[in-house]
Scaffold this motif. Structure first.
Motif, PDB file in Angstrom:
ATOM      1  N   GLY A  39       0.807  -1.215   0.000  1.00 33.13           N
ATOM      2  CA  GLY A  39       0.000   0.000   0.000  1.00 33.13           C
ATOM      3  C   GLY A  39       0.839   1.262   0.000  1.00 33.13           C
ATOM      4  N   LEU A  40       1.902   1.277   0.781  1.00 37.79           N
ATOM      5  CA  LEU A  40       2.773   2.448   0.825  1.00 37.79           C
ATOM      6  C   LEU A  40       3.469   2.675  -0.504  1.00 37.79           C
ATOM      7  CD1 LEU A  40       4.376   1.954   4.362  1.00 37.79           C
ATOM      8  CD2 LEU A  40       2.756   3.748   3.697  1.00 37.79           C
ATOM      9  N   ARG A  41       3.947   1.618  -1.122  1.00 34.46           N
ATOM     10  CA  ARG A  41       4.607   1.768  -2.423  1.00 34.46           C
ATOM     11  C   ARG A  41       3.631   2.279  -3.476  1.00 34.46           C
ATOM     12  NH1 ARG A  41       7.079  -3.666  -1.241  1.00 34.46           N
ATOM     13  NH2 ARG A  41       9.229  -3.284  -0.548  1.00 34.46           N
ATOM     14  N   ALA A 154      12.651   0.744   5.598  1.00 33.89           N
ATOM     15  CA  ALA A 154      13.261   0.413   4.312  1.00 33.89           C
ATOM     16  C   ALA A 154      12.174  -0.001   3.323  1.00 33.89           C
ATOM     17  CB  ALA A 154      14.275  -0.712   4.484  1.00 33.89           C
ATOM     18  N   MET A 155      11.956   0.826   2.300  1.00 28.01           N
ATOM     19  CA  MET A 155      10.991   0.505   1.249  1.00 28.01           C
ATOM     20  C   MET A 155      11.626  -0.356   0.157  1.00 28.01           C
ATOM     21  SD  MET A 155       8.327   1.926   2.454  1.00 28.01           S
ATOM     22  CE  MET A 155       7.224   1.787   1.049  1.00 28.01           C
ATOM     23  N   THR A 156      12.954  -0.286   0.062  1.00 24.97           N
ATOM     24  CA  THR A 156      13.755  -1.192  -0.747  1.00 24.97           C
ATOM     25  C   THR A 156      14.841  -1.747   0.168  1.00 24.97           C
ATOM     26  OG1 THR A 156      15.271   0.567  -1.439  1.00 24.97           O
ATOM     27  CG2 THR A 156      13.372   0.149  -2.870  1.00 24.97           C
ATOM     28  N   ASP A 157      15.563  -2.741  -0.266  1.00 30.88           N
ATOM     29  CA  ASP A 157      16.680  -3.228   0.535  1.00 30.88           C
ATOM     30  C   ASP A 157      17.675  -2.099   0.761  1.00 30.88           C
ATOM     31  OD1 ASP A 157      15.501  -5.708   0.459  1.00 30.88           O
ATOM     32  OD2 ASP A 157      16.870  -6.538  -1.043  1.00 30.88           O
ATOM     33  N   PHE A 158      18.186  -1.997   1.974  1.00 31.77           N
ATOM     34  CA  PHE A 158      19.228  -1.035   2.321  1.00 31.77           C
ATOM     35  C   PHE A 158      20.561  -1.789   2.381  1.00 31.77           C
ATOM     36  CE2 PHE A 158      17.382   2.928   4.605  1.00 31.77           C
ATOM     37  CZ  PHE A 158      16.329   2.999   3.715  1.00 31.77           C
ATOM     38  N   THR A 159      21.524  -1.370   1.572  1.00 28.98           N
ATOM     39  CA  THR A 159      22.845  -1.992   1.581  1.00 28.98           C
ATOM     40  C   THR A 159      23.916  -0.912   1.717  1.00 28.98           C
ATOM     41  OG1 THR A 159      23.221  -1.865  -0.813  1.00 28.98           O
ATOM     42  CG2 THR A 159      21.967  -3.767   0.009  1.00 28.98           C
ATOM     43  N   ALA A 160      25.117  -1.349   2.031  1.00 35.95           N
ATOM     44  CA  ALA A 160      26.231  -0.407   2.142  1.00 35.95           C
ATOM     45  C   ALA A 160      26.511   0.262   0.809  1.00 35.95           C
ATOM     46  CB  ALA A 160      27.477  -1.131   2.651  1.00 35.95           C
ATOM     47  N   ALA A 188      23.235   0.954   8.159  1.00 40.38           N
ATOM     48  CA  ALA A 188      22.090   0.197   8.680  1.00 40.38           C
ATOM     49  C   ALA A 188      21.556  -0.685   7.553  1.00 40.38           C
ATOM     50  CB  ALA A 188      21.022   1.137   9.199  1.00 40.38           C
ATOM     51  N   GLU A 189      22.259  -1.765   7.278  1.00 40.80           N
ATOM     52  CA  GLU A 189      21.849  -2.674   6.205  1.00 40.80           C
ATOM     53  C   GLU A 189      20.664  -3.508   6.680  1.00 40.80           C
ATOM     54  OE1 GLU A 189      25.316  -3.898   3.422  1.00 40.80           O
ATOM     55  OE2 GLU A 189      26.028  -4.266   5.470  1.00 40.80           O
ATOM     56  N   MET A 190      19.633  -3.568   5.858  1.00 39.37           N
ATOM     57  CA  MET A 190      18.424  -4.300   6.232  1.00 39.37           C
ATOM     58  C   MET A 190      17.562  -4.526   5.000  1.00 39.37           C
ATOM     59  SD  MET A 190      16.515  -1.201   8.318  1.00 39.37           S
ATOM     60  CE  MET A 190      16.432   0.474   7.637  1.00 39.37           C
ATOM     61  N   PRO A 191      16.801  -5.613   4.975  1.00 36.13           N
ATOM     62  CA  PRO A 191      15.917  -5.870   3.839  1.00 36.13           C
ATOM     63  C   PRO A 191      14.686  -4.978   3.876  1.00 36.13           C
ATOM     64  CG  PRO A 191      15.664  -7.577   5.491  1.00 36.13           C
ATOM     65  CD  PRO A 191      16.798  -6.709   5.951  1.00 36.13           C
ATOM     66  N   ALA A 192      14.049  -4.816   2.743  1.00 30.97           N
ATOM     67  CA  ALA A 192      12.809  -4.045   2.671  1.00 30.97           C
ATOM     68  C   ALA A 192      11.797  -4.593   3.671  1.00 30.97           C
ATOM     69  CB  ALA A 192      12.244  -4.113   1.256  1.00 30.97           C
ATOM     70  N   GLY A 193      11.105  -3.670   4.333  1.00 28.37           N
ATOM     71  CA  GLY A 193      10.132  -4.054   5.350  1.00 28.37           C
ATOM     72  C   GLY A 193      10.685  -3.994   6.754  1.00 28.37           C
ATOM     73  N   SER A 194      12.009  -3.912   6.892  1.00 27.83           N
ATOM     74  CA  SER A 194      12.631  -3.728   8.199  1.00 27.83           C
ATOM     75  C   SER A 194      12.745  -2.235   8.490  1.00 27.83           C
ATOM     76  CB  SER A 194      14.006  -4.386   8.237  1.00 27.83           C
ATOM     77  OG  SER A 194      13.893  -5.788   8.117  1.00 27.83           O
ATOM     78  N   ARG A 213      20.453   1.446  -9.026  1.00 31.24           N
ATOM     79  CA  ARG A 213      19.044   1.468  -8.638  1.00 31.24           C
ATOM     80  C   ARG A 213      18.818   2.406  -7.461  1.00 31.24           C
ATOM     81  NH1 ARG A 213      16.875  -4.822  -8.964  1.00 31.24           N
ATOM     82  NH2 ARG A 213      17.428  -5.162 -11.173  1.00 31.24           N
ATOM     83  N   PRO A 214      17.616   2.968  -7.340  1.00 30.79           N
ATOM     84  CA  PRO A 214      17.326   3.864  -6.220  1.00 30.79           C
ATOM     85  C   PRO A 214      17.246   3.102  -4.895  1.00 30.79           C
ATOM     86  CG  PRO A 214      15.718   4.127  -7.985  1.00 30.79           C
ATOM     87  CD  PRO A 214      16.493   2.902  -8.296  1.00 30.79           C
ATOM     88  N   ARG A 215      17.544   3.821  -3.838  1.00 28.03           N
ATOM     89  CA  ARG A 215      17.294   3.333  -2.480  1.00 28.03           C
ATOM     90  C   ARG A 215      16.175   4.188  -1.912  1.00 28.03           C
ATOM     91  NH1 ARG A 215      19.008   5.778   2.878  1.00 28.03           N
ATOM     92  NH2 ARG A 215      16.942   6.576   2.356  1.00 28.03           N
ATOM     93  N   VAL A 216      15.087   3.542  -1.473  1.00 29.12           N
ATOM     94  CA  VAL A 216      13.903   4.270  -1.022  1.00 29.12           C
ATOM     95  C   VAL A 216      13.624   3.944   0.445  1.00 29.12           C
ATOM     96  CG1 VAL A 216      11.468   4.767  -1.431  1.00 29.12           C
ATOM     97  CG2 VAL A 216      12.954   4.153  -3.351  1.00 29.12           C
TER      98      VAL A 216
END
Length: 307
Positions: A39-41, A154-160, A188-194, A213-216
């Motif tokens: 829904g947020l996306r 995190a709306m997308t995966d967060f990576t370094a 703060a690396e974490m998968p989307a939804g965290s 790719r974007p980080r959202v």
């Protein structure tokens, strides 16, 4: 450098509070469920894509930002009321403050409210944001009591590599003369939804996106309610949109009183304004409520006041 503490959605709120007080930040894995994320996306994605890049270097020349989120989506209730965000926020921010009124010593516990909201898209090529503290807005000295608890979902995966939020654990304990360094930060690396939850006094920043790719992310803050909201929620969110949320969220958006007396309407609860069509009706309701409230307050005062 050690990683941030990570907890599951079924963790005890006290464990989150302990990590926040010690490190100033914690990652909650699986914070938002699939339906909320979808829904947020769907609601916010088009607004981000239609927005221009920020004009200031601080906000990011290859970063898109969208605010007024409670007016743009109806899917934020499970985010702001999540027990591992709202619960620790109430524990850490809503601490009793002793005050004297005449010869009587009483304790007042402040409310909290939603201060700022943003969806943030860091596009490829964006560099690191300057390290900063969120509560610098209020020009407060450090160290000191925590007055803000921030959430980054995190709306997308967060990576370094793609610009994960950089955090300096424990920096909320520093004084104001110690300058932050990127070398002290960790992503703060974490998968989307965290979600990353952190204290307002923690040094942090958006990271550099070296990918294609974007980080959202979606961020919002809860502040002690005797401070002015960073984002003017009364203008940002139309009355009709506010009324669509449950009462707990309406009050968090600012339609509440903060003890001992901040934010009142006609000396009464401003939530009444939302529940009535006109000012006269709200005043009448305030008058009716005022008699009952004054009796309840008098009873409470008799129980808590010590001469």
């Amino acid at each position: 450098m050690a990683d941030l503490i990570r907890v599951k959605p079924d963790a005890a709120p006290g464990d989150v509070v302990e990590a926040l007080e010690r490190d100033g930040a914690v990652i909650i894995e699986g914070f938002a469920d699939g339906a909320t994320m979808e829904g947020l996306r769907a609601d916010l994605g088009p607004h981000l894509e239609a927005s221009d890049y920020c004009e200031s270097g601080y906000d990011g020349h290859r970063t898109r930002r969208v605010s007024s989120l409670f007016a743009r989506t109806a899917h934020l209730t499970p985010v702001v009321t999540h027990p591992l965000y709202l619960g620790p926020a109430r524990t850490i921010l809503q601490r009793p403050v002793p005050i004297w009124i005449g010869r009587s010593r009483i304790e007042m516990t402040p409310n909290i409210h939603i201060s700022a909201t943003q969806a943030i898209q860091i596009d490829p090529g964006q560099g690191k944001q300057p390290l900063h503290r969120e509560d610098t807005l209020y020009l407060r000295p450090h160290p000191g009591p925590t007055i803000r608890l921030q959430l980054m979902l995190a709306m997308t995966d967060f990576t370094a590599e793609n610009g994960a939020t950089l955090v300096i654990p424990g920096s909320h304990h520093w004084d104001d003369e110690r300058a932050p360094r990127y070398s002290e930060s960790i992503p703060a690396e974490m998968p989307a939804g965290s979600a990353l939850v952190f204290a307002g006094g923690v040094y942090h920043c958006g990271g550099r996106n070296d990918t294609d790719r974007p980080r959202v992310g979606l961020t919002l803050s809860l502040d002690v309610a005797n401070l002015r909201q960073e984002e003017n929620q009364y203008i940002a969110v139309p009355r009709e949109a506010v009324l669509a949320y449950p009462e707990e969220v309406r009050r968090l958006l600012g339609y509440d009183r903060c003890p001992p007396g901040v934010g009142w309407f006609e000396l009464q609860d401003p939530h009444l304004v939302l529940e009535h069509d006109g000012i006269d009706q709200a005043r009448a309701a305030a008058d009716r409520m005022g008699l009952r409230a004054s009796r309840e307050a008098a009873g409470a005062a008799r129980e808590t006041v010590t001469a």
